[in-house]
Structures are given as C-alpha cells and as structure tokens.
Design a protein around this motif. Structure first.
Motif, PDB file in Angstrom:
ATOM      1  N   PHE A 229       1.022  -1.371   0.347  1.00 33.80           N
ATOM      2  CA  PHE A 229      -0.140  -0.191   0.035  1.00 33.80           C
ATOM      3  C   PHE A 229       0.767   1.187   0.253  1.00 33.80           C
ATOM      4  O   PHE A 229       1.950   0.723   0.551  1.00 33.80           O
ATOM      5  CB  PHE A 229      -0.805  -0.202   0.810  1.00 33.80           C
ATOM      6  CG  PHE A 229      -1.842  -1.335   1.112  1.00 33.80           C
ATOM      7  CD1 PHE A 229      -3.346  -1.478   0.463  1.00 33.80           C
ATOM      8  CD2 PHE A 229      -1.408  -1.928   1.577  1.00 33.80           C
ATOM      9  CE1 PHE A 229      -4.096  -1.969   0.628  1.00 33.80           C
ATOM     10  CE2 PHE A 229      -3.077  -3.747   2.221  1.00 33.80           C
ATOM     11  CZ  PHE A 229      -3.824  -2.943   1.040  1.00 33.80           C
ATOM     12  N   MET A 230       0.112   2.332  -0.597  1.00 36.91           N
ATOM     13  CA  MET A 230       0.767   3.868  -0.977  1.00 36.91           C
ATOM     14  C   MET A 230      -0.202   4.658   0.786  1.00 36.91           C
ATOM     15  O   MET A 230      -0.710   4.756   0.110  1.00 36.91           O
ATOM     16  CB  MET A 230       1.121   4.157  -1.508  1.00 36.91           C
ATOM     17  CG  MET A 230       2.198   3.390  -1.980  1.00 36.91           C
ATOM     18  SD  MET A 230       4.339   3.790  -1.687  1.00 36.91           S
ATOM     19  CE  MET A 230       4.571   4.939  -2.697  1.00 36.91           C
ATOM     20  N   GLY A 231       0.472   5.458   0.941  1.00 30.86           N
ATOM     21  CA  GLY A 231       0.266   6.589   1.564  1.00 30.86           C
ATOM     22  C   GLY A 231       0.200   8.257   0.301  1.00 30.86           C
ATOM     23  O   GLY A 231       1.158   7.830  -0.230  1.00 30.86           O
ATOM     24  N   ILE A 232      -0.278   9.169   1.202  1.00 27.72           N
ATOM     25  CA  ILE A 232       0.124  10.199   0.053  1.00 27.72           C
ATOM     26  C   ILE A 232       0.861  11.250   2.063  1.00 27.72           C
ATOM     27  O   ILE A 232      -0.167  11.308   2.508  1.00 27.72           O
ATOM     28  CB  ILE A 232      -0.894  11.359  -0.249  1.00 27.72           C
ATOM     29  CG1 ILE A 232      -0.952  10.055  -1.627  1.00 27.72           C
ATOM     30  CG2 ILE A 232      -0.395  12.786  -0.622  1.00 27.72           C
ATOM     31  CD1 ILE A 232      -2.254  10.635  -2.637  1.00 27.72           C
ATOM     32  N   GLU A 233       1.883  12.095   1.860  1.00 26.09           N
ATOM     33  CA  GLU A 233       1.922  13.114   2.851  1.00 26.09           C
ATOM     34  C   GLU A 233       0.673  14.035   3.530  1.00 26.09           C
ATOM     35  O   GLU A 233       0.779  14.287   2.045  1.00 26.09           O
ATOM     36  CB  GLU A 233       3.061  13.236   2.880  1.00 26.09           C
ATOM     37  CG  GLU A 233       3.758  14.400   3.740  1.00 26.09           C
ATOM     38  CD  GLU A 233       5.240  15.398   3.395  1.00 26.09           C
ATOM     39  OE1 GLU A 233       5.517  15.959   4.037  1.00 26.09           O
ATOM     40  OE2 GLU A 233       5.920  14.598   2.606  1.00 26.09           O
ATOM     41  N   GLY A 234       0.012  13.864   4.067  1.00 22.92           N
ATOM     42  CA  GLY A 234      -0.556  15.025   4.496  1.00 22.92           C
ATOM     43  C   GLY A 234      -1.672  14.501   3.947  1.00 22.92           C
ATOM     44  O   GLY A 234      -2.957  14.833   4.457  1.00 22.92           O
TER      45      GLY A 234
END
Length: 485
Positions: A229-234
């Motif tokens: 999985f990946m997220g996004i800073e913020g």
C-alpha cells in the motif's frame, strides 16, 4: 483551486456559447475528478458538477488537534498502478509514502494475535501459517478441504459460504470476515467471491480445492519488491484536491453546490439541469453513487435505473482520537493496528494506529498520538444512530480491553459515511453487465465509480478512465463537433 461557488442566474445555455464536444461529469468524488482529468487531457472541454460543497467524496483530508489526518480512505493499493500514476500526474509524486509499518494484528479470542502471512484475503495456504489465531479444532478443520470432492462454483458463490464449507466457519469468522469487512464493511457470507477475489475464484475452478488454489496463487505471485500500500503525505484526501487543481488549471470548469436534478436527451445533445444552472452537453459521465445515477436515469433508461436502484450500500463511522504520548500505556503494541472479527461481539471492527502507520502523521502530531477506530458493517446501521459522544465512548471501551489504553483523548472527531460502501453480493458482476448494457444504448453517456468494478481507489480510477476513454472515442467528440451539427 479555481472552483466556481458563485450563484448563477439559471437558464439554458445556448449552443453558441457551448464549446464543441463538451463533456459534463456529474459527481466530484475521485471517480468524477479522474474522469474529468482524462477528458481534459484528450483536449475536450469539461464541466464537473458536484452536489455538495466539498470535492473528494470518501477521500477527505483534515486535522485533529492540529495534526493532519485522513477522515476517509487512507491508503492506495500499490500493486495496481492507476491511483499512483494519477497522483504523479497531478504533482504528488514526491509526496507518495509507504507505511512506516504494515504489521497488523487480529483482536480475537481475548488477545491481539499476529496477522498471518501466506493467505489470499484470509484464505490460508496452510493451517501452520495461522499460529494461534484459531482454536485447535479450527486449525484441524482446514485440512479437510483436500478430503472433499471439487465443488462446482457455478457462475458465482459467496466467499464466506464457500470457504466455510471447505475449511470450516472459524477461518471465515476470524480471518476472512474481518479482512473483507475492512474493505467492504460487508458480510462475507453474502459477498461475491467472483467480484471480491476474482483471482481466487479462477484458481479454484482450475485446481478444485481451496488449498491447492491458494498455494498456486502464492507460487505464481510476482516477487514483492515494494510496499503493498501507499499513502500520500498530508493524507490521501489531498489527491482529489490536486486533481481538481489540474482540471481547473487546464481550463476545465468545476462547480460545487450544484445538485443535478434532471438529465434529458434533447435534439442530439444532453440537457443537464442542476439547481444552479442548465447545461447543454455532447456527452455525460455519471460518477455518482448508484442510487443517484438511478434517479437521473429513470426517464431515459428505466432498465438501468432499476438495476442501479438495487445496489445496496453499507454505512460506517470513523472515530479519530488524539492522545498525549505521555498518557499511552507502557505496553502499547507496535504495528499499524488491528482488525476485529464480528463473531467476538465487539463494537469496533478495526483500529488503525495512524501515528505508527504513517510517518507524516507522527511528524505532524508531535507529542500527540493519533489513532482511529471504525464502527458499522452491513446490517449494523443502528450503530450509527448513536451520537458522537457514545461512539467515542464505545471506541475507548474496546481500546481499553484490546491494548490497555485508559487515557482520556485530548481531541476527538467522528466522521460518518452514510451509504459509503457499495456491496458486492453474489450476482454483482451480472448486475453490472446489465447496467452497462442498458447504459450503452444511450448515446454518449457512461457510468463509473465504486459501485461497479471495485471499491479501492485504483479500481475506481481505472473505471473512471475507462468511462472517459469510451466517451472520448464517440464519433462526435472525436471530431470535435456538437452532436447535432
């Protein structure tokens, strides 16, 4: 972000003021925004109408006690490229972030137990992979799968019902159910295996037993060279806002607080009537929840409308809590959080330790520790009748029993997603095929969103691209002319 929120005087725009080949996208969630972005890249004028005052749908970034958080979806499957590609295309490539930890647990049978590896959506390849997650009897029951004759799956089957028949209910209730519940907020004994886990459905058809099917899938899986999985800073909630910025910067128009009331085919074009304005469009993309699409298509396609109206949804709430790190129990477990099987009778169905899972949350929270719980599954809508204070209270009670957390939070936020997650019961794929067959009979109109080919962000973006590409390829848009010229 240049989004129109001014009041319009109303009235139908005449053909002289309408750019040739204009596409109207209805719905400002990630599906509608991704579709509008795709249309704009093809050089076609686009107007997006969103009924509410906020873009992004179930992707919603915010703050708690000054710390940035996601109040909706928080991660994207990295093995599918569509969402990550979109993030990079709109300037968020340098903000993509893998989880700091992906180690999760299952809170069951009175303890936090490690999430096993070597499974496919909770279906194990080997009982030895499960540790002490199941009882001894539950572990023994898994081995009976190979003693049973191959079962005929037919056109579709509920994954929970089928796995229980082959491996016993305990593996469903304590592993498959909480995993699927995290994705769909649904009931695994109703969820379509063919829709939710298509690779497993195909493998069982080929190999005959669940054990052989899962082992074959594990053997054939490509090496995992990066995060799942990946997220996004913020926050992942930044993605729709960045897409909206890209659309408006490219000359597209986005109008919020514009609830579409009617969609009518007139003299070779579409008339889109909202409570803000009336637009003439050469093509329309409906990127709304199924019930909203059903209402808009009632006159033009009763068949599609009836099928869309039959799509069921689950509601849930996210309870976000911020604590002083100094108040955390000394035995606070490591990892990204835990899942909770409904069979254990708890109120929460999961908890995410956001400050441990995402470095950007930890950095933004400073001396605070942020976590969240989720409440509500399909058929448990009554849970959401509780007021915010009560949902916080039951979350704290379950957290106290699970991890010994007895501290009082310094800030809380309850986010309710009413009708937030479409359900994929047995027969879902056939229903989607009927919807698309009926919609295809309407000129220059497509539907897309979470109700069709998957609820994850990459699947939704892929469906939006498909809809946009099909619209772009229609003869009138390909020629850049009005449909009645």
């Amino acid at each position: 972000m240049n989004v129109d929120t001014t009041e319009d005087s109303g009235g139908t725009e005449d053909s002289g003021g309408t750019p040739p080949g204009r596409v109207v996208v209805i719905g400002g969630g990630i599906a509608g925004l991704a579709a509008a972005h795709r249309v704009l890249l093809a050089g076609r004028p686009v107007t997006l109408l969103e009924a509410s005052g906020r873009l992004g749908g179930k992707l919603h970034a915010g703050e708690i006690a000054g710390a940035p958080v996601d109040f909706g979806a928080e991660s994207m499957l990295a093995r599918r490229p569509e969402a990550i590609d979109l993030a990079r295309a709109v300037g968020l490539g340098d903000r993509l972030q893998a989880p700091a930890t992906a180690t999760a647990s299952v809170w069951t049978r009175g303890a936090l137990r490690p999430m096993p590896k070597g499974h496919v959506m909770g279906v194990p390849a080997d009982a030895r992979d499960l540790g002490d997650l199941l009882s001894d009897e539950g572990l023994r029951r898994i081995g009976h799968d190979r003693d049973l004759p191959p079962a005929d799956l037919g056109e579709d089957v509920a994954i929970g019902e089928y796995v229980a028949r082959r491996m016993g209910r305990e593996v469903v209730d304590r592993l498959v159910e909480p995993l699927l519940g995290g994705v769909y907020a649904g009931d695994s004994y109703r969820i379509s295996m063919r829709s939710a886990v298509p690779q497993l459905f195909a493998a069982v058809r080929e190999h005959g037993t669940l054990t052989d099917a899962v082992q074959a899938l594990r053997r054939s899986a490509p090496p995992q060279n990066g995060p799942v999985f990946m997220g996004i800073e913020g926050g992942v909630g930044r993605l729709p806002l960045a897409v909206a910025d890209a659309v408006t910067a490219g000359g597209g128009e986005i109008v919020t607080d514009a609830r579409v009331q009617a969609l009518t085919r007139r003299a070779g074009h579409w008339e889109v009537r909202s409570d803000r304005r009336v637009l003439r469009a050469d093509a329309v993309i409906l990127a709304t929840p199924a019930w909203a699409a059903s209402a808009l298509l009632a006159a033009e396609s009763p068949a599609a409308s009836a099928e869309l109206a039959a799509v069921e949804y689950a509601s849930m709430a996210l309870v976000t809590l911020a604590f002083r790190r100094a108040d955390l129990p000394p035995g606070m477990p490591a990892g990204s959080g835990f899942l909770v099987p409904p069979v254990d009778g708890r109120t929460i169905k999961a908890s995410t330790f956001s400050s441990q899972k995402w470095q950007w949350v930890a950095d933004g929270a400073g001396d605070l520790f942020v976590l969240r719980t989720s409440v509500g599954r399909y058929g448990e809508e009554a849970q959401l009748d509780r007021d915010d204070e009560d949902l916080v209270s039951v979350s704290l009670r379950d957290l106290g029993e699970a991890v010994g957390l007895a501290a009082k939070p310094v800030a809380t936020e309850v986010t309710r997603w009413i009708g937030g997650l479409p359900q994929y019961p047995v027969g879902h794929l056939a229903r989607v095929a009927r919807i698309r067959e009926a919609v295809a009979k309407l000129p220059a109109l497509r539907v897309c969103g979470a109700a069709y080919d998957g609820v994850g962000i990459p699947a939704v973006v892929a469906d939006a691209r498909r809809a946009a590409d099909e619209i772009i390829a229609t003869p009138t848009l390909a020629q850049g002319t009005h449909s009645d010229e």
